[in-house]
Write an enzyme that holds these catalytic residues in place. Structure first.
Site, PDB file in Angstrom:
ATOM      1  N   GLU A 176      20.312  20.152 -16.926  1.00  0.00           N
ATOM      2  CA  GLU A 176      19.468  21.420 -16.279  1.00  0.00           C
ATOM      3  C   GLU A 176      18.265  20.730 -15.720  1.00  0.00           C
ATOM      4  O   GLU A 176      17.219  20.734 -16.461  1.00  0.00           O
ATOM      5  CB  GLU A 176      19.232  22.414 -17.223  1.00  0.00           C
ATOM      6  CG  GLU A 176      18.860  23.750 -16.762  1.00  0.00           C
ATOM      7  CD  GLU A 176      17.468  23.892 -16.189  1.00  0.00           C
ATOM      8  OE1 GLU A 176      17.077  23.402 -15.046  1.00  0.00           O
ATOM      9  OE2 GLU A 176      16.579  23.940 -17.163  1.00  0.00           O
ATOM     10  N   GLU A 185      12.815  19.368  -8.796  1.00  0.00           N
ATOM     11  CA  GLU A 185      12.538  18.367 -10.194  1.00  0.00           C
ATOM     12  C   GLU A 185      13.315  17.107 -10.022  1.00  0.00           C
ATOM     13  O   GLU A 185      13.190  16.490 -11.043  1.00  0.00           O
ATOM     14  CB  GLU A 185      13.092  19.195 -11.511  1.00  0.00           C
ATOM     15  CG  GLU A 185      12.034  20.307 -11.692  1.00  0.00           C
ATOM     16  CD  GLU A 185      12.334  20.860 -13.201  1.00  0.00           C
ATOM     17  OE1 GLU A 185      13.387  20.408 -13.717  1.00  0.00           O
ATOM     18  OE2 GLU A 185      11.542  22.014 -13.549  1.00  0.00           O
TER      19      GLU A 185
END
Length: 717
Positions: A176, A185
């Site tokens: 994740e 990210e």
């Protein structure tokens, strides 16, 4: 004090090297030396030096990370669990061992799920060392330490081989590494590297793929966070024109993440259907594209100005696309109950993955049933969008960048505040009451437009401002509005203070975060000037109040409350780590835009503090006990937090950053959208009746620059 930049000093200005926690997961038990660190002074807005724990930055990262929010996300957890079960089952059906790699494991939840689902081997990596340490203890607590190997490295640093971190390549990847933008990210590089170096060719990835959606909209409400409007008075006369270069500025491509489901549905028009703009195959069957531009034609659903896109994404958790996790706003969510009184309350809530707004460099007027094109652009970490029709074309689709300086200088919250027409009209009306053509004005805040507006009504205006960027913006306004009676001053001299007939201070210092920051900066400056001022000097605003009330949040409390157990796993060690970090690094009150986070009032608003700027004192204290809303008979109610906000008085008028006047136990609070409020979230929800009260203790020290307020529920004896 000697501020030489020694190696030790530099260490406290960047993310420190993290020490391993040998004896306890409680951060508060770790003995450390102290170092100087820059912190913002609430009286001046400048950065001062203060003594903090050596690992202050690390603790702040732990305290403010979204780990707990994710652990409270039941839908996310269950869909990851089911997808892992299917992936492991599929490997076993093929006669293969299920070798799992968990990238960015955090607390180890996904690895523990894999172990429970029957994985044969599990390697988990976590680069943030305090979390890696915490993960090891959580695994031990749950009896899984011998089944999961934790490597405190980035996935790009892992090695494969007999002496490596992994004995062989994994055939199941679970991770994740997503944010509101999905790829912000570093998801693209993470998956690309993993497939090249860490995974087998026929591996299964959880999640398997993702789709980004964008919907073209007209939304004047959101546009106020983007474009600077002219300043208009009560009679709709333009008092101050925004320079044309600021109106035409493409702004920046920075994402504006927001809880779109809380935006009033009447405040925007949907001009297109949701358009699937980017598809991401995490499975490795197709190469990762780090840069691309996609053009999609659509027919406008209705007439309106295409000002922005609303963006969200879906995860396809399994290989067959049967398990879908959607981050869509309620009107496009697959699981919404449209028959409910508030449909937005029927979809999963999460704060770690919100929706996003991307503003077009140029808005385009669309007519119903006509064709237009949405151009969607992506690089390794971010997205941006253009809108075209027959008349509007762009030669290139480069990433938009601010050309006027305004959007680089001021936050979106600050721009929205300056665009608050209701507030500014009250300020302008008050200025008209106190100013005349002979007035000499001292403006304490160069982050505002009120000093510029005052120049249209007064003889001379002195604006206290020493930042070059702010001065450049103010001068642009002066040129655009033919203003020549303003003097910008880097400091307020005794001579200037003695001349002032009127002191103004629009309480929106760009350095302010909490509701009391602007109050303290304004009041502290007036306190210093007090001996030099005329006895008849007018103050605009003339006073400020801080108010608070107990509330019952629908969901916001999940960012702070202990996890305890998550999907059957004991997370008490993680709770201890976060709580210890918060005790060191976090204030008791967070700044939040509460219009995005529904809550019910559980007591009448209470005034905690009143500051009269004509009679400022060095120190204020207050203590009181206040009632909880009395439910009918002995009906139980609940309180899980407090909200605090400011109210400024402008003669007979008031400018409030708080709730609308109508408050009732059975209705949601309607909060001001142009400011942030302060929130104190209780460690647990209190069930209360009419017998309960709440109390507060407040200290506001203008001499030392200290502000604190403690609020808590009084439990019956």
């Amino acid at each position: 004090m000697n501020y030489n930049l020694t190696l030790r000093f530099i260490k406290c200005l960047v993310l420190p090297t993290i020490k391993r926690f040998k004896s306890s997961s409680k951060v508060s038990e770790v003995k450390m030396s102290q170092v100087f660190k820059q912190v913002r002074n609430p009286l001046t807005g400048s950065m001062d030096w203060d003594v903090q724990h050596e690992e202050y930055d690390t603790f702040q990262d732990i305290a403010r990370a979204a780990f707990a929010d994710m652990l409270h996300d039941t839908e996310r957890n269950k869909k990851y669990q089911r997808a892992l079960e299917l992936a492991i089952q599929k490997m076993h059906e093929q006669g293969k061992p299920a070798n799992v790699l968990d990238i960015g494991t955090g607390t180890g939840l996904l690895s523990m799920m894999a172990a429970r689902a029957g994985a044969d081997s599990i390697v988990a990596c976590e680069a943030f060392e305090p979390m890696a340490e915490c993960c090891l203890k959580i695994l031990a607590k749950n009896g899984l330490a011998d089944k999961i190997k934790v490597i405190p490295k980035r996935s790009t640093e892992l090695t494969v081989g007999e002496e490596g971190d992994l004995k062989q390549r994994a055939n199941i990847l679970v991770t994740e590494v997503f944010d509101t933008e999905l790829i912000g990210e570093g998801a693209l590089s993470t998956f690309s590297h993993a497939h090249k170096h860490l995974l087998e060719a026929d591996c299964i990835v959880v999640p398997d793929s993702a789709v980004i959606y964008a919907q073209v909209v007209e939304c004047p409400t959101m546009q106020k966070w983007n474009k600077v409007n002219d300043l208009v008075d009560e009679d709709l006369n333009v008092v101050l024109r925004t320079p044309q270069k600021m109106k035409d500025c493409p702004e920046t491509a920075a994402v504006h993440d927001i809880q779109l489901s809380q935006l009033p549905r009447s405040s925007f028009k949907l001009l297109s259907e949701p358009l699937p703009v980017f598809y991401y195959d995490w499975s490795g069957k197709s190469p990762v594209d780090f840069n691309r531009t996609v053009r999609q034609s659509f027919v406008a659903k209705q007439t309106g100005a295409g000002q922005m896109v609303f963006m969200w994404w879906d995860l396809n958790m399994d290989t067959e696309g049967k398990i879908v996790l959607s981050c869509a706003p309620w009107w496009n969510h697959p699981d919404v109950n449209l028959e409910a009184e508030r449909p937005q309350d029927t979809i999963p809530w999460r704060d770690h993955w919100m929706q996003a707004v991307y503003y077009f460099p140029k808005s385009v007027m669309l007519s119903k049933d006509t064709e237009a094109s949405l151009i969607s652009c992506q690089d390794e970490y971010s997205l941006w969008f253009y809108l075209e029709d027959e008349k509007t074309k762009f030669k290139e689709y480069k990433r938009p960048a601010c050309e006027c300086g305004f959007h680089l200088t001021f936050s979106r919250t600050h721009i929205s505040y300056l665009n608050d027409g209701t507030r500014s009209k009250k300020f302008l009306a008050r200025l008209k009451e106190v100013l005349n053509p002979n007035s000499i004005v001292l403006d304490l805040n160069g982050s505002s437009l009120m000093g510029l507006a005052a120049a249209k009504m007064a003889k001379t205006v002195y604006i206290h401002e020493d930042k070059k960027v702010n001065l450049g913006i103010q001068n642009e306004y002066c040129q655009a509005n033919d203003i020549n009676n303003i003097t910008f001053i880097p400091e307020i001299t005794e001579e200037i203070a003695a001349q002032a007939d009127v002191i103004i201070c629009d309480p929106c210092f760009k350095t302010s975060i909490q509701p009391w920051h602007s109050l303290m900066q304004y009041a502290h400056t007036v306190l210093k000037l007090k001996p030099k001022l005329k006895g008849s000097v007018e103050m605009v605003p003339d006073s400020c109040e801080l108010w608070a009330m107990p509330v019952d949040f629908y969901d916001l409390q999940k960012i702070r409350v202990p996890v305890k157990k998550c999907e059957g796993f004991d997370m008490a060690i993680f709770d201890e780590l976060v709580e210890g970090a918060r005790q060191i690094s976090d204030d008791e009150l967070d700044a939040q835009p509460l219009w995005e986070y529904p809550c019910r009032a559980r007591g009448p608003p209470q005034q905690l503090l009143h500051v009269d700027f004509a009679d400022v004192k060095e120190r204020y204290t207050a203590d009181n006990e206040c009632p909880i809303i009395n439910p009918p008979s002995d009906k139980l109610s609940s309180v899980n937090g407090f909200a605090l906000w400011s109210v400024y008085r402008l003669g007979a008028a008031a400018v409030s950053a708080g709730p609308s006047p109508a408050l009732a136990d059975s209705h949601l609070v309607s909060w001001d959208m142009r400011a942030r409020q302060a929130v104190h979230i209780l460690e647990k929800t209190h069930v209360v009746t009419k017998k309960n009260k709440w109390k507060y203790h407040l200290i506001c020290d203008l001499e030392k620059g200290k502000f604190s307020v403690n609020m808590k529920i009084i439990l019956p004896q």
